[in-house]
Design an enzyme around this catalytic site. Sequence first.
Site, PDB file in Angstrom:
ATOM      1  N   CYS A 100       0.892  -1.325   0.070  1.00 13.79           N
ATOM      2  CA  CYS A 100      -0.106  -0.051   0.019  1.00 13.79           C
ATOM      3  C   CYS A 100       0.922   1.199  -0.050  1.00 13.79           C
ATOM      4  O   CYS A 100       0.289   2.141  -0.161  1.00 13.79           O
ATOM      5  CB  CYS A 100      -1.018  -0.197   1.205  1.00 13.79           C
ATOM      6  SG  CYS A 100      -1.887  -1.462   1.129  1.00 13.79           S
ATOM      7  N   HIS A 139      -3.429   6.749   2.987  1.00  8.52           N
ATOM      8  CA  HIS A 139      -3.791   5.767   2.284  1.00  8.52           C
ATOM      9  C   HIS A 139      -5.010   5.221   2.926  1.00  8.52           C
ATOM     10  O   HIS A 139      -5.493   5.386   4.192  1.00  8.52           O
ATOM     11  CB  HIS A 139      -2.790   4.643   2.723  1.00  8.52           C
ATOM     12  CG  HIS A 139      -3.191   3.290   2.481  1.00  8.52           C
ATOM     13  ND1 HIS A 139      -3.621   2.807   1.172  1.00  8.52           N
ATOM     14  CD2 HIS A 139      -3.371   2.247   3.372  1.00  8.52           C
ATOM     15  CE1 HIS A 139      -3.940   1.559   1.233  1.00  8.52           C
ATOM     16  NE2 HIS A 139      -3.758   1.156   2.471  1.00  8.52           N
ATOM     17  N   ASN A 143     -10.153  -0.287   0.191  1.00  7.53           N
ATOM     18  CA  ASN A 143      -8.722  -0.216   0.184  1.00  7.53           C
ATOM     19  C   ASN A 143      -8.209  -0.895  -1.160  1.00  7.53           C
ATOM     20  O   ASN A 143      -8.254  -2.027  -1.579  1.00  7.53           O
ATOM     21  CB  ASN A 143      -8.300  -1.274   1.429  1.00  7.53           C
ATOM     22  CG  ASN A 143      -6.725  -1.205   1.564  1.00  7.53           C
ATOM     23  OD1 ASN A 143      -6.020  -0.511   0.567  1.00  7.53           O
ATOM     24  ND2 ASN A 143      -6.085  -1.684   2.702  1.00  7.53           N
TER      25      ASN A 143
HETATM   26  O1  UT7 Z   1      -3.884  -1.499   3.836  1.00  8.84           O
HETATM   27  C1  UT7 Z   1      -2.833  -2.164   4.215  1.00  8.84           C
HETATM   28  C2  UT7 Z   1      -3.045  -1.941   6.037  1.00  8.84           C
HETATM   29  N1  UT7 Z   1      -4.315  -2.391   6.332  1.00  8.84           N
HETATM   30  C3  UT7 Z   1      -4.299  -2.161   7.775  1.00  8.84           C
HETATM   31  O2  UT7 Z   1      -3.534  -1.530   8.356  1.00  8.84           O
HETATM   32  C4  UT7 Z   1      -5.734  -2.579   8.240  1.00  8.84           C
HETATM   33  C5  UT7 Z   1      -5.644  -2.305   9.652  1.00  8.84           C
HETATM   34  N2  UT7 Z   1      -6.930  -2.971  10.303  1.00  8.84           N
HETATM   35  C6  UT7 Z   1      -8.230  -2.751  10.109  1.00  8.84           C
HETATM   36  O3  UT7 Z   1      -8.694  -1.940   9.516  1.00  8.84           O
HETATM   37  C7  UT7 Z   1      -9.144  -3.230  11.060  1.00  8.84           C
HETATM   38  O4  UT7 Z   1      -8.437  -4.167  12.105  1.00  8.84           O
HETATM   39  C8  UT7 Z   1     -10.069  -4.365  10.444  1.00  8.84           C
HETATM   40  C9  UT7 Z   1     -10.964  -3.597   9.629  1.00  8.84           C
HETATM   41  C10 UT7 Z   1      -9.361  -5.297   9.574  1.00  8.84           C
HETATM   42  C11 UT7 Z   1     -10.862  -5.195  11.370  1.00  8.84           C
HETATM   43  O5  UT7 Z   1     -11.629  -4.521  12.279  1.00  8.84           O
HETATM   44  P1  UT7 Z   1     -11.479  -4.511  13.807  1.00  8.84           P
HETATM   45  O6  UT7 Z   1     -12.360  -3.650  14.542  1.00  8.84           O
HETATM   46  O7  UT7 Z   1      -9.965  -4.654  14.194  1.00  8.84           O
HETATM   47  O8  UT7 Z   1     -11.962  -6.025  14.012  1.00  8.84           O
HETATM   48  P2  UT7 Z   1     -11.512  -7.322  14.727  1.00  8.84           P
HETATM   49  O9  UT7 Z   1     -10.336  -7.915  13.605  1.00  8.84           O
HETATM   50  O10 UT7 Z   1     -11.000  -7.124  16.071  1.00  8.84           O
HETATM   51  O11 UT7 Z   1     -12.555  -8.673  14.858  1.00  8.84           O
HETATM   52  C12 UT7 Z   1     -13.611  -8.039  15.796  1.00  8.84           C
HETATM   53  C13 UT7 Z   1     -14.819  -9.145  15.516  1.00  8.84           C
HETATM   54  C14 UT7 Z   1     -14.389 -10.534  15.361  1.00  8.84           C
HETATM   55  O12 UT7 Z   1     -15.513 -11.274  15.907  1.00  8.84           O
HETATM   56  P3  UT7 Z   1     -15.116 -11.747  17.452  1.00  8.84           P
HETATM   57  O13 UT7 Z   1     -13.872 -12.473  17.670  1.00  8.84           O
HETATM   58  O14 UT7 Z   1     -15.104 -10.448  18.334  1.00  8.84           O
HETATM   59  O15 UT7 Z   1     -16.367 -12.420  17.750  1.00  8.84           O
HETATM   60  C15 UT7 Z   1     -14.319 -10.862  13.886  1.00  8.84           C
HETATM   61  O16 UT7 Z   1     -14.362 -12.374  13.726  1.00  8.84           O
HETATM   62  O17 UT7 Z   1     -15.476  -8.825  13.949  1.00  8.84           O
HETATM   63  C16 UT7 Z   1     -15.439 -10.143  13.467  1.00  8.84           C
HETATM   64  N3  UT7 Z   1     -15.159  -9.720  12.050  1.00  8.84           N
HETATM   65  C17 UT7 Z   1     -16.437  -9.604  11.068  1.00  8.84           C
HETATM   66  N4  UT7 Z   1     -17.599  -9.454  11.449  1.00  8.84           N
HETATM   67  C18 UT7 Z   1     -18.398  -9.174  10.548  1.00  8.84           C
HETATM   68  C19 UT7 Z   1     -14.122  -9.733  11.265  1.00  8.84           C
HETATM   69  N5  UT7 Z   1     -14.513  -9.323  10.044  1.00  8.84           N
HETATM   70  C20 UT7 Z   1     -15.974  -9.361  10.008  1.00  8.84           C
HETATM   71  C21 UT7 Z   1     -16.666  -9.350   8.826  1.00  8.84           C
HETATM   72  N6  UT7 Z   1     -17.952  -8.943   9.069  1.00  8.84           N
HETATM   73  N7  UT7 Z   1     -16.436  -8.761   7.577  1.00  8.84           N
END
Ligand code: UT7
Length: 326
Positions: free
Chosen positions: A113, A253, A283
């Site tokens: 990215c 980004h 993204n």
């Molecule tokens: O471009 C390159 C650089 N990219 C980045 O730096 C990305 C940085 N990270 C992020 O943008 C975020 O961490 C994400 C958008 C990827 C994820 O968001 P989050 O708020 O950090 O969610 P999480 O990974 O902590 O997951 C929270 C919950 C989990 O469920 P439990 O374990 O709490 O029951 C996940 O399984 O959300 C769940 N989850 C989803 N639920 C519905 C993860 N993806 C989804 C989804 N729909 N698509």
Amino acid sequence: MNHAGILGTGSALPEKVITNFDLEKMVDTSDQWITERTGIKERRQAAPTETTSLLCIQAARKALEMAGLQSSDLDGIICSTISPDMPLPSTAAFIQRGLGARSVLAFDLAAACSGFLFAMTVAEQFIRTAKARYVLVVGAELLSRWLDYQDRATCVLFGDGVAAAVLGPVTPPAGILATEMHTDGAFAEHLYIPAGGTSKPASCETVRAREHYIKMRGNELFKVAVRNLEEVSRRVLVEAQLKPNDLDLFIPHQANQRITEAVRERLGLAPQKVFSNIHRVGNTSSASIPLCLDECVRSGRVKKGDLILMSAFGAGVTWGSALLRW
Ligand code: UT7
């Protein structure tokens, strides 16, 4: 020493739109979750017949037209991509051929990215030292080809897109004022594609294990992204003896609207100074910053003399900032 700047921009997006509601039918997700956690509403997906280089050629033609140049004027082509047409040869070779450019220095650069800013920094060096006059820099990703549509943690985030910029000599005070780029492999496996390279060549087993798709530990990356984006943004401003308040436009980004918001707050920037199109394109990795820039330039959001800061963060991990006066 010449002063390098951007002379023209252009972009190309596939026509097909994938909305959050489309994804609801494919994986266990919801429009509400995606919108609240990322800010994304829809993204583009390339048709099977579309390739990275074909979109690059479309975007490059528009950038050349804005710059008032012909492809034969180019002295270099740098294609930032982690989703090339094929492992060999470079996508840059197909761009050079498709544009009908001369047999110039043309190569791919892989910094995920952050790749567009890395490529811009490389191009700037050639122009500053008069080794090249006009260099085409393209940020190009068809990440849908690497997405696992069974993995809700990644397939909702990324979209396809390409954007290009033609760099060349400009008269101060316009041009690139400061840049700083970084890579730290300590987090290499936080965002990666495990198979398909020399460490794990393609086999029936790797395909069965879905190891040719993007894997991400998003939550851990989030904190690193916010911290690194703030720090590197501040440092390039200090290098140019400027302050966040001097900025007319900040293009981060487009990884996550919550990352953009956190960095904006930490830098103390007014919301109207920060550009975002993540809701429409998701993204798009190395295409993300130049897509925003092209949109701002073509809509009149960017005016002559504006001070623009662009900051990126991505797999590697890589991160960097470029400060320029339009
Ligand atoms: O471009 C390159 C650089 N990219 C980045 O730096 C990305 C940085 N990270 C992020 O943008 C975020 O961490 C994400 C958008 C990827 C994820 O968001 P989050 O708020 O950090 O969610 P999480 O990974 O902590 O997951 C929270 C919950 C989990 O469920 P439990 O374990 O709490 O029951 C996940 O399984 O959300 C769940 N989850 C989803 N639920 C519905 C993860 N993806 C989804 C989804 N729909 N698509």
